[in-house]
Design a protein around this motif. Structure first.
Motif, short mmCIF file in Angstrom:
data_model
loop_
_atom_site.label_atom_id
_atom_site.label_comp_id
_atom_site.label_asym_id
_atom_site.label_seq_id
_atom_site.Cartn_x
_atom_site.Cartn_y
_atom_site.Cartn_z
N UNK A 133 0.95 -1.22 0.05
CA UNK A 133 0.08 0.01 0.04
C UNK A 133 0.93 1.18 0.13
N UNK A 134 1.69 1.26 0.89
CA UNK A 134 2.67 2.44 0.68
C UNK A 134 3.77 2.59 -0.27
N UNK A 135 4.24 1.41 -1.19
CA UNK A 135 4.83 1.80 -2.22
C UNK A 135 3.72 2.26 -3.49
N UNK A 158 7.51 5.73 6.28
CA UNK A 158 7.91 6.41 5.34
C UNK A 158 7.03 7.52 4.87
N UNK A 159 5.68 7.32 4.88
CA UNK A 159 4.62 8.02 4.49
C UNK A 159 4.83 9.57 5.32
N UNK A 160 5.02 9.37 6.66
CA UNK A 160 5.12 10.30 7.57
C UNK A 160 6.15 11.11 7.31
N UNK A 161 7.46 10.53 6.87
CA UNK A 161 8.87 11.17 6.74
C UNK A 161 8.66 11.87 5.78
N UNK A 162 7.95 11.39 4.73
CA UNK A 162 7.80 12.07 3.43
C UNK A 162 6.98 13.29 3.21
N UNK A 163 6.27 13.22 4.39
CA UNK A 163 5.22 14.49 4.64
C UNK A 163 3.94 14.32 3.87
N UNK A 279 -8.10 4.81 11.86
CA UNK A 279 -8.43 4.66 10.51
C UNK A 279 -7.85 5.72 9.84
N UNK A 280 -6.97 5.69 9.05
CA UNK A 280 -6.30 7.12 8.36
C UNK A 280 -6.43 6.68 6.96
N UNK A 281 -6.58 8.08 6.44
CA UNK A 281 -6.55 8.23 4.76
C UNK A 281 -5.09 8.79 4.60
N UNK A 282 -4.23 8.41 3.83
CA UNK A 282 -3.17 9.00 3.12
C UNK A 282 -3.13 9.36 1.71
N UNK A 283 -2.47 10.78 1.39
CA UNK A 283 -2.37 11.15 0.13
C UNK A 283 -0.89 11.74 -0.07
N UNK A 284 -0.62 11.87 -1.11
CA UNK A 284 1.00 12.48 -1.40
C UNK A 284 0.26 13.99 -1.23
N UNK A 285 1.46 14.80 -0.91
CA UNK A 285 0.87 16.20 -0.72
C UNK A 285 1.25 17.06 -1.90
#
Length: 310
Positions: A133-135, A158-163, A279-285
């Motif tokens: 999912x991360x990759x 890595x998602x949090x490090x990448x902002x 439960x989180x939603x992630x997206x690239x900034x």
């Protein structure tokens, strides 16, 4: 090498019997046997020891099994990614999530907003490994991932490090459950373990919930006497085995609340064996897709509104 042969080989390893494996693969036993021999001819070595009952793998077969599973996983991953890319356009929002979260939090929190705004969604409810999912998000194979979050889930770091941007959509609880007996008590319980080991239905190496289960068990000073009966990547599969009485296991509460309410499943341990989940939603900034931005703002508003009401 035919991908069908790899699936045949995997079925034979699971069944340890040509007849049962052929039945599972929906093919006659002679045809199934020919395909296994064709695979061995292609590899150039014997993979199956046919002199043992049940059948066993040769040393070369053991090595090939590990690689075959990697090849199958890579093949399936490639198909899914190609289909996702093909479906994507400037307006389509590509979601990736697990089956458990699709059945619970996606339908409850996201689907109504999607329908209300008439958005085009490419929803990939998948059995990917946790790190995939991360990759997938980092490589733009999807726009959003919907995932459980817990401090023990290092693969999300890595998602949090990448902002990356994230929204905490809601909260859940990871709880020990068991099938109930006729009197309404759990068949297996951490509070009344008895002398025999408690059969545990656990999570496999690729499951995100494995990290939470390990953390939950390790935070208790007195370790329960557990015997792992099965490891599975999917919480839905673990739930099915628990419901059949094969052992106890841990599930997100939202996935089994109906069964708890009906008395089919019971809580199988004290509060010290529970863990909080987000439960989180992630997206690239860096994702500038307008439809995603509009949905993201709406989801953030709904979350903020729910917090304000509480």
């Amino acid at each position: 090498m035919d991908i069908i042969w790899l699936r045949d080989f995997e079925a034979l390893v699971a069944q340890r019997n040509f007849s049962r494996a052929a039945e599972e693969r929906n093919v006659s036993q002679p045809a199934f046997s020919r395909r296994i021999r064709a695979l061995e001819d292609e590899v150039g070595v014997k993979l199956i020891n046919r002199q043992t009952l049940p059948l066993s793998l040769t040393p070369a077969g053991e090595v090939f099994l590990e690689q075959a599973r990697i090849m199958l996983r890579t093949y399936q991953d490639t198909l899914e990614r190609c289909q996702t890319i093909d479906a994507a356009s400037g307006d389509v929002i590509r979601f990736a999530t697990s089956q458990a979260l699709y059945m619970t939090h996606y339908k409850t929190h996201i689907a109504p907003l999607v329908e209300q705004r008439g958005l085009d969604i490419d929803l990939n409810s998948t059995s990917w490994g946790a790190d995939q999912f991360v990759s997938a998000l980092q490589q733009n194979y999807c726009d959003v991932i919907l995932t459980y979050w817990h401090p023990a889930m290092d693969f999300l770091a890595p998602l949090e490090v990448a902002g990356c941007d994230y929204i905490t959509l809601s909260h859940d609880e990871f709880i020990p459950v068991s099938k109930c007996d006729e009197g309404g008590a759990p068949l297996f319980s951490l509070e009344n373990p008895g002398k025999k080991p408690i059969p545990l239905l656990a999570y496999g190496a690729v499951s995100a919930l494995r990290f939470v289960l390990d953390h939950t068990l390790n935070q208790n000073i007195s370790k329960p006497n557990l015997l792992v009966m099965n490891r599975n990547a999917l919480a839905i599969s673990v739930k099915g085995l628990i419901a059949e009485g094969f052992g106890m296991g841990w599930l997100p509460r939202s996935l089994c609340q109906k069964e708890l309410d009906s008395g089919t499943l019971c809580i199988a341990g004290p509060d010290s064996y529970r863990s909080a989940l987000e439960i989180r939603l992630y997206r690239l900034d860096t994702n500038t897709k307008k439809t995603l931005g509009a949905l993201w703002d709406k989801l953030q508003d709904s979350v903020d509104g729910a917090v304000a009401k509480s």
